[in-house]
Design a protein around this motif. Structure first.
Motif, mmCIF file in Angstrom:
data_model
loop_
_atom_site.group_PDB
_atom_site.id
_atom_site.type_symbol
_atom_site.label_atom_id
_atom_site.label_comp_id
_atom_site.label_asym_id
_atom_site.label_seq_id
_atom_site.Cartn_x
_atom_site.Cartn_y
_atom_site.Cartn_z
ATOM 1 N N UNK A 123 0.815 -1.198 0.000
ATOM 2 C CA UNK A 123 0.000 0.000 0.000
ATOM 3 C C UNK A 123 0.854 1.255 0.000
ATOM 4 N N UNK A 124 0.183 2.390 0.089
ATOM 5 C CA UNK A 124 0.902 3.663 0.085
ATOM 6 C C UNK A 124 1.850 3.746 1.281
ATOM 7 N N UNK A 125 3.087 4.096 1.015
ATOM 8 C CA UNK A 125 4.092 4.215 2.068
ATOM 9 C C UNK A 125 5.033 5.355 1.699
ATOM 10 N N UNK A 126 5.289 6.239 2.654
ATOM 11 C CA UNK A 126 6.161 7.378 2.421
ATOM 12 C C UNK A 126 7.238 7.420 3.487
ATOM 13 N N UNK A 127 8.489 7.627 3.055
ATOM 14 C CA UNK A 127 9.582 7.830 3.992
ATOM 15 C C UNK A 127 9.757 9.319 4.230
ATOM 16 N N UNK A 128 9.987 9.673 5.481
ATOM 17 C CA UNK A 128 10.311 11.048 5.832
ATOM 18 C C UNK A 128 11.805 11.108 6.095
ATOM 19 N N UNK A 129 12.560 11.750 5.206
ATOM 20 C CA UNK A 129 14.016 11.809 5.275
ATOM 21 C C UNK A 129 14.472 13.251 5.454
ATOM 22 N N UNK A 130 15.744 13.433 5.714
ATOM 23 C CA UNK A 130 16.295 14.789 5.815
ATOM 24 C C UNK A 130 16.259 15.512 4.475
ATOM 25 N N UNK A 131 16.140 14.754 3.369
ATOM 26 C CA UNK A 131 16.077 15.351 2.034
ATOM 27 C C UNK A 131 14.637 15.577 1.578
ATOM 28 N N UNK A 132 13.659 15.237 2.419
ATOM 29 C CA UNK A 132 12.256 15.389 2.048
ATOM 30 C C UNK A 132 11.535 14.054 2.071
ATOM 31 N N UNK A 133 10.290 14.075 1.649
ATOM 32 C CA UNK A 133 9.481 12.866 1.653
ATOM 33 C C UNK A 133 9.746 12.039 0.404
ATOM 34 N N UNK A 134 9.824 10.714 0.608
ATOM 35 C CA UNK A 134 10.134 9.779 -0.478
ATOM 36 C C UNK A 134 9.048 8.711 -0.526
ATOM 37 N N UNK A 135 8.100 8.804 -1.473
ATOM 38 C CA UNK A 135 7.067 7.772 -1.604
ATOM 39 C C UNK A 135 7.662 6.474 -2.163
ATOM 40 N N UNK A 136 7.188 5.338 -1.644
ATOM 41 C CA UNK A 136 7.635 4.025 -2.108
ATOM 42 C C UNK A 136 6.470 3.266 -2.718
ATOM 43 N N UNK A 137 6.792 2.364 -3.639
ATOM 44 C CA UNK A 137 5.801 1.398 -4.117
ATOM 45 C C UNK A 137 6.463 0.035 -4.229
ATOM 46 N N UNK A 138 5.664 -0.988 -4.013
ATOM 47 C CA UNK A 138 6.150 -2.365 -3.981
ATOM 48 C C UNK A 138 5.518 -3.133 -5.119
ATOM 49 N N UNK A 139 6.350 -3.726 -5.973
ATOM 50 C CA UNK A 139 5.861 -4.564 -7.069
ATOM 51 C C UNK A 139 6.115 -6.016 -6.716
ATOM 52 N N UNK A 140 5.053 -6.791 -6.620
ATOM 53 C CA UNK A 140 5.169 -8.206 -6.268
ATOM 54 C C UNK A 140 5.105 -9.051 -7.522
ATOM 55 N N UNK A 141 6.021 -10.014 -7.633
ATOM 56 C CA UNK A 141 6.069 -10.900 -8.783
ATOM 57 C C UNK A 141 5.751 -12.335 -8.409
ATOM 58 N N UNK A 142 5.841 -13.197 -9.388
ATOM 59 C CA UNK A 142 5.585 -14.610 -9.144
ATOM 60 C C UNK A 142 6.659 -15.183 -8.233
#
Length: 325
Positions: A123-142
């Motif tokens: 799901x939606x996930x965002x990192x809060x870093x010293x350089x700003x916010x970094x949104x992540x996404x996860x791609x699941x494979x077989x």
């Protein structure tokens, strides 16, 4: 994949603080120990790519303790989770020598561990870093495979004066005649600044004999974290080596933040194909130090301007340990 099929564990042993429960004098007490993982990023093979430390339970660690643990792990960077909430993760990054604002390969490594431990299911996930916010996404494979993608902090670039071109070439151990004149030599950042030096081909890149003291001096003068040499391999494909003695890293095996900045720089100058306002590429790095890995990059464009840089890669957990700080 381990942990992707179960609910997130909310026990004291794997959330904040990440202490171990020990038995002493017939009772229970919290021992001053911290769990960490060592992860190979930008590869699906443990021991290749770029090694990163991951600490999920750093909420009660001081900055000095994080620095000590990063030095103990000895990876180019270690990422520390200081807050783990719903959809938002607060982090800090440390090399063995100092804190840095952002690190791409440690972010990919963190995403892999969060997924494996059941804290992230895509799901939606965002990192809060010293350089700003970094949104992540996860791609699941077989077969339980996963790939972590991050939208890196905003792309920026700075020109590098021509008199410095020869100095950079000499610091890398070569003549400035071997610099590729058709590709950009400039500083750029998607969270961490590097100066990008284009070379004619990968054979020249492999044969570099860098003077790390001169590279350190140039990094200070240019206010960058590293000197990043690169060479074309084909359309949208590049080989690279990254020297960061200023951060205590003689050569970084595979660098996600710099790989993203490189493709952003190339796209901004029209040096990679742009289709439907997107430019894609792959950076191959780490072969020179026996740890090959691949950084996949997608650059969003708008009217010839870079509006977002996305970096993705695989990761594999090598081992887990306990730090008795």
């Amino acid at each position: 994949m381990k942990g992707l099929g179960r609910s997130p564990a909310l026990s004291l042993t794997n959330l904040l603080p990440n202490a171990l429960i020990a038995r002493a004098r017939g009772g229970l007490y919290l021992a001053p120990m911290t769990r960490y993982s060592e992860v190979s990023a930008f590869t699906d093979t443990p021991g290749q790519g770029n090694r990163a430390g991951v600490v999920l339970g750093a909420g009660e660690l001081s900055g000095a303790q994080m620095q000590a643990l990063a030095a103990f792990v000895g990876a180019p960077e270690t990422v520390f989770v200081t807050r783990l909430g719903h959809g938002l993760v607060r982090v800090r990054y440390f090399t063995p020598a100092q804190e840095v604002d952002f690190c791409g390969h440690a972010t990919v490594a963190l995403g892999r561990v969060l997924a494996q431990e059941g804290h992230w299911r895509g799901g939606a996930l965002t990192l809060e870093t010293l350089a700003g916010q970094v949104p992540l996404r996860l791609l699941l494979g077989a077969g339980g495979e996963c790939q972590v993608w991050m939208r890196q902090p905003g792309f920026e670039r700075r020109a590098v004066g021509r008199p410095l071109h020869a100095e950079l070439a000499e610091a890398l151990g070569l003549s400035d005649r071997l610099i590729h004149r058709g590709l950009p030599l400039a500083s750029a950042s998607t969270g961490l600044w590097s100066v990008f030096v284009p070379l004619l081909d990968a054979v020249i890149l492999d044969g570099l004999e860098p003077d790390l003291e001169r590279i350190r001096d140039l990094s200070e003068r240019l206010d960058v974290a590293s000197v990043y040499a690169y060479a074309p391999l084909g359309v949208g494909r590049f080989a690279a080596r990254d020297f960061a003695p200023l951060l205590g890293i003689p050569e970084d095996p595979v660098t996600g933040s710099a790989g993203g900045a490189l493709l952003g720089l190339l796209a901004s100058e029209g040096r990679v194909p742009v289709r439907s306002e997107r430019a894609c590429g792959v950076v191959y790095q780490g072969h020179a130090v026996g740890s090959p890995g691949e950084v996949e990059v997608e650059v969003e464009m708008q009217s010839g301007r870079v509006v977002a840089v996305h970096v993705g890669g695989h990761a594999a957990v090598e081992r887990e340990g306990v730090w008795k700080g």
